[in-house]
Scaffold this motif. Structure first.
Motif, mmCIF file in Angstrom:
data_model
loop_
_atom_site.group_PDB
_atom_site.id
_atom_site.type_symbol
_atom_site.label_atom_id
_atom_site.label_comp_id
_atom_site.label_asym_id
_atom_site.label_seq_id
_atom_site.Cartn_x
_atom_site.Cartn_y
_atom_site.Cartn_z
ATOM 1 N N TYR A 1 -45.140 64.059 -74.912
ATOM 2 C CA TYR A 1 -45.853 64.113 -76.182
ATOM 3 C C TYR A 1 -46.687 65.386 -76.236
ATOM 4 C CZ TYR A 1 -44.632 59.160 -75.931
ATOM 5 O OH TYR A 1 -43.950 57.977 -75.798
ATOM 6 N N ASP A 2 -47.000 65.800 -77.458
ATOM 7 C CA ASP A 2 -47.839 66.985 -77.617
ATOM 8 C C ASP A 2 -49.279 66.706 -77.202
ATOM 9 O OD1 ASP A 2 -45.698 68.436 -78.580
ATOM 10 O OD2 ASP A 2 -46.045 67.811 -80.655
ATOM 11 N N ILE A 3 -49.748 65.485 -77.422
ATOM 12 C CA ILE A 3 -51.099 65.076 -77.047
ATOM 13 C C ILE A 3 -50.984 63.909 -76.074
ATOM 14 C CG2 ILE A 3 -53.310 64.199 -77.879
ATOM 15 C CD1 ILE A 3 -52.755 65.540 -80.528
ATOM 16 N N GLY A 4 -51.773 63.941 -75.011
ATOM 17 C CA GLY A 4 -51.702 62.883 -74.012
ATOM 18 C C GLY A 4 -50.526 63.034 -73.073
ATOM 19 N N ARG A 5 -50.085 64.265 -72.860
ATOM 20 C CA ARG A 5 -48.927 64.502 -72.000
ATOM 21 C C ARG A 5 -49.310 64.316 -70.539
ATOM 22 N NH1 ARG A 5 -45.866 70.085 -72.735
ATOM 23 N NH2 ARG A 5 -45.477 69.075 -74.747
ATOM 24 N N ILE A 6 -48.442 63.651 -69.783
ATOM 25 C CA ILE A 6 -48.646 63.459 -68.348
ATOM 26 C C ILE A 6 -47.997 64.622 -67.611
ATOM 27 C CG2 ILE A 6 -48.260 61.917 -66.385
ATOM 28 C CD1 ILE A 6 -48.043 59.615 -68.320
ATOM 29 N N PRO A 7 -48.689 65.266 -66.690
ATOM 30 C CA PRO A 7 -48.093 66.408 -65.988
ATOM 31 C C PRO A 7 -46.895 65.990 -65.145
ATOM 32 C CG PRO A 7 -50.175 65.766 -64.969
ATOM 33 C CD PRO A 7 -50.071 64.992 -66.241
ATOM 34 N N THR A 8 -45.932 66.891 -65.044
ATOM 35 C CA THR A 8 -44.734 66.655 -64.237
ATOM 36 C C THR A 8 -44.948 67.225 -62.842
ATOM 37 O OG1 THR A 8 -43.364 66.803 -66.228
ATOM 38 C CG2 THR A 8 -42.255 67.010 -64.112
ATOM 39 N N VAL A 9 -44.674 66.405 -61.823
ATOM 40 C CA VAL A 9 -44.894 66.820 -60.437
ATOM 41 C C VAL A 9 -43.637 66.539 -59.623
ATOM 42 C CG1 VAL A 9 -47.391 66.454 -60.533
ATOM 43 C CG2 VAL A 9 -45.899 64.573 -59.860
ATOM 44 N N ASP A 10 -43.560 67.181 -58.475
ATOM 45 C CA ASP A 10 -42.446 66.951 -57.556
ATOM 46 C C ASP A 10 -42.662 65.649 -56.783
ATOM 47 O OD1 ASP A 10 -41.123 69.344 -58.206
ATOM 48 O OD2 ASP A 10 -42.444 70.468 -56.856
ATOM 49 N N ILE A 11 -41.571 65.087 -56.310
ATOM 50 C CA ILE A 11 -41.666 63.901 -55.462
ATOM 51 C C ILE A 11 -42.242 64.328 -54.110
ATOM 52 C CG2 ILE A 11 -40.351 62.090 -54.299
ATOM 53 C CD1 ILE A 11 -38.387 62.144 -56.574
ATOM 54 N N PRO A 12 -43.253 63.618 -53.611
ATOM 55 C CA PRO A 12 -43.870 64.020 -52.335
ATOM 56 C C PRO A 12 -42.870 63.991 -51.186
ATOM 57 C CG PRO A 12 -45.243 62.426 -53.501
ATOM 58 C CD PRO A 12 -43.932 62.468 -54.218
ATOM 59 N N GLU A 13 -43.161 64.787 -50.184
ATOM 60 C CA GLU A 13 -42.348 64.830 -48.973
ATOM 61 C C GLU A 13 -43.053 64.080 -47.850
ATOM 62 O OE1 GLU A 13 -41.621 68.873 -48.066
ATOM 63 O OE2 GLU A 13 -40.329 69.244 -49.810
ATOM 64 N N GLY A 14 -42.299 63.814 -46.775
ATOM 65 C CA GLY A 14 -42.866 63.151 -45.615
ATOM 66 C C GLY A 14 -42.931 61.647 -45.783
ATOM 67 N N PRO A 15 -43.689 60.969 -44.922
ATOM 68 C CA PRO A 15 -43.793 59.508 -45.001
ATOM 69 C C PRO A 15 -44.641 59.071 -46.188
ATOM 70 C CG PRO A 15 -45.237 60.346 -43.284
ATOM 71 C CD PRO A 15 -44.440 61.521 -43.770
ATOM 72 N N VAL A 16 -44.465 57.803 -46.571
ATOM 73 C CA VAL A 16 -45.274 57.254 -47.660
ATOM 74 C C VAL A 16 -46.724 57.122 -47.223
ATOM 75 C CG1 VAL A 16 -45.628 55.243 -49.140
ATOM 76 C CG2 VAL A 16 -43.307 56.049 -48.670
ATOM 77 N N GLU A 17 -46.930 56.598 -46.029
ATOM 78 C CA GLU A 17 -48.285 56.437 -45.498
ATOM 79 C C GLU A 17 -48.639 57.669 -44.682
ATOM 80 O OE1 GLU A 17 -50.821 53.296 -42.694
ATOM 81 O OE2 GLU A 17 -48.860 52.753 -43.521
ATOM 82 N N LYS A 18 -49.679 58.349 -45.098
ATOM 83 C CA LYS A 18 -50.045 59.600 -44.444
ATOM 84 C C LYS A 18 -51.556 59.773 -44.485
ATOM 85 C CE LYS A 18 -47.569 61.435 -47.577
ATOM 86 N NZ LYS A 18 -46.750 62.350 -48.405
ATOM 87 N N GLN A 19 -52.011 60.725 -43.719
ATOM 88 C CA GLN A 19 -53.438 61.051 -43.690
ATOM 89 C C GLN A 19 -53.661 62.354 -44.441
ATOM 90 O OE1 GLN A 19 -55.241 61.776 -39.822
ATOM 91 N NE2 GLN A 19 -56.999 60.523 -40.360
ATOM 92 N N ARG A 20 -54.582 62.313 -45.380
ATOM 93 C CA ARG A 20 -54.866 63.493 -46.189
ATOM 94 C C ARG A 20 -56.337 63.847 -46.110
ATOM 95 N NH1 ARG A 20 -52.276 63.976 -52.027
ATOM 96 N NH2 ARG A 20 -53.452 65.899 -51.738
#
Length: 333
Positions: free
Chosen positions: A92-111
Motif C-alpha cells: 500500500y502507499d500508506i502503511g506499507r510494511i518493509p520488505t526484508v530477507d529471510i534470516p539466516e542461521g538457526p531460529v533460536e540465536k543470541q543477539r
C-alpha cells in the motif's frame, strides 16, 4: 550506550495457530489460551508453543504467515521486522510494511542489543521509581512540573553506570556542553561547576568569554575573564586573535552562500575592508539591507552602491557612540 545479549527466536512465520477458550467470567467472550507458531530461516525450521500473553501480543500486532518476526525468549516481547520477499503481501502507499530477507542461521540465536540513553533520562526513570511522581500523575498519567533530582538518585544512577562500564556492559560517550558568556555566572554557579567537573561522568565543557579582567559576579574579586582562578587553573585555554582580511572575506562568502545572496567582487572587497576597520558583525549585518536594495533595483547581485547606501543609513557602534556624545544634551537621562 548499554549493550545486552539476549536469546531470541527469529524467522519468517510459516504457520500461526492461536487457540481460544471460554472466558471464565463471561460466557459470551472467548480469550486466547495459547498458540503454536512455526518459524523458518534459510537453514532451519522450528515450532514453538507460546503462552496467552505472547499469543495475545502476536494477535494485536497482526502476526500472520509471511511476516518476519523476532520474539524475546526471556521477556516474550514480539517485534515485527517486516514481510519476507517470498511472501505475496499486498503493498500500500500508506502503511506499507518493509520488505526484508529471510534470516539466516538457526531460529533460536543470541543477539546483541544496543540501547542509547542519557544520564538525564536515567535520572528521570529512577526518580519516578522512587516515588518522585505526584499522586495526580500516578492516577491520570498527567504531566507534572519537573522537579530537581535529589542527590541520592544521582548517586544510584552513577553507581549503576559505573558498574555497567566495569562489567563491559556499557560504554560512556561523553557529551559536549557549551557555555557562552561564562562570565555571567555568579560565584555559586562557578562552585557547582567546579565540583561537577570532578565527576567521572562529566561531559566535555567548552566555555567562551570576551571579557578581560572583570569582577566575579557576587564578589568584589577582579579575575581574568570574570572567572575564579581555581577554575581557570584546571582549564585548557584557547587564545583567539583578530580575524585577518582574508579570513573575513571567507566568512562573508560563507554567510552569503548560506543566505542565498549573490555579491560582486568589488562589493565583497568593500565589505571585507569594513569588517577589518569596524567589525565583522557590522559587515555581515550590512548584507541584508544591501540585498534588499539590489532586489528593488532588479539586480541579481549586490554591488558597491548597495553597500555604500546601506553604510550611509546604518551606523556602526563607534559612530553611534560619537552621535550620542555630540547630542548628549538632547537625549533623556
Amino acid at each position: 550506550r548499554f549493550r545486552e545479549n539476549r536469546w531470541v527466536l527469529e524467522g519468517v512465520v510459516e504457520k500461526f495457530e492461536p487457540h481460544f477458550t471460554q472466558h471464565p467470567y463471561n460466557p459470551y467472550q472467548r480469550i486466547v489460551k495459547e498458540a503454536k507458531i512455526t518459524l523458518r530461516t534459510k537453514n532451519e525450521k522450528a515450532t514453538y508453543t507460546v503462552g496467552p500473553s505472547v499469543a495475545q501480543e502476536m494477535i494485536s500486532k497482526g502476526v500472520k504467515e509471511g511476516l518476519v518476526i523476532m520474539i524475546d525468549k526471556e521477556g516474550g516481547h514480539v517485534s515485527v521486522l517486516g514481510v519476507s520477499k517470498e511472501a505475496t503481501e499486498a503493498q500500500y502507499d500508506i502503511g506499507r510494511i518493509p520488505t526484508v530477507d529471510i534470516p539466516e542461521g538457526p531460529v533460536e540465536k543470541q543477539r546483541e542489543f544496543i540501547y542509547m540513553t542519557t544520564l538525564d533520562e536515567l535520572d528521570e526513570m529512577f526518580h519516578k521509581r522512587a516515588g518522585g511522581g505526584s499522586f495526580f500523575s500516578l492516577l491520570f498519567g498527567g504531566r507534572e512540573e519537573r522537579k530537581e533530582i535529589d542527590p541520592e538518585t544521582r548517586m544510584r544512577v552513577d553507581k549503576l553506570v559505573k558498574d555497567a562500564v566495569e562489567e563491559g556492559k556499557a560504554e560512556i560517550i561523553p557529551g559536549v556542553l557549551f557555555i557562552d558568556e561564562i562570565h555571567m555566572l555568579d560565584i555559586e554557579s562557578f562552585s557547582f561547576l567546579n565540583r561537577a567537573l570532578e565527576s567521572e561522568l562529566a561531559p566535555i565543557v567548552i566555555m567562551a568569554s570576551n571579557r578581560g579582567f572583570a569582577k566575579i559576579r557576587g564578589t568584589d574579586i577582579v579575575s581574568p575573564h570574570g572567572m575564579p582562578l581555581d577554575l581557570l587553573d584546571r582549564l585548557l585555554i584557547i587564545p583567539t586573535e583578530p580575524y585577518k582580511p582574508e579570513e573575513i572575506k571567507e566568512i562573508l562568502k560563507i554567510r552569503a552562500r548560506e543566505e542565498n545572496i549573490e555579491i560582486e567582487d568589488d562589493a565583497l572587497e568593500l565589505l571585507t575592508r569594513l569588517g577589518a576597520e569596524i567589525s565583522l558583525r557590522y559587515a555581515i549585518q550590512l548584507m541584508a539591507p544591501a540585498w534588499e536594495r539590489a532586489k528593488i533595483h532588479d539586480r541579481s547581485k549586490i554591488n558597491v552602491e548597495d553597500i555604500e547606501s546601506a553604510r550611509g543609513r546604518f551606523a556602526s557602534i563607534e559612530e553611534s557612540v560619537k552621535h550620542l556624545r555630540e547630542w548628549e544634551e538632547k537625549f533623556m537621562k
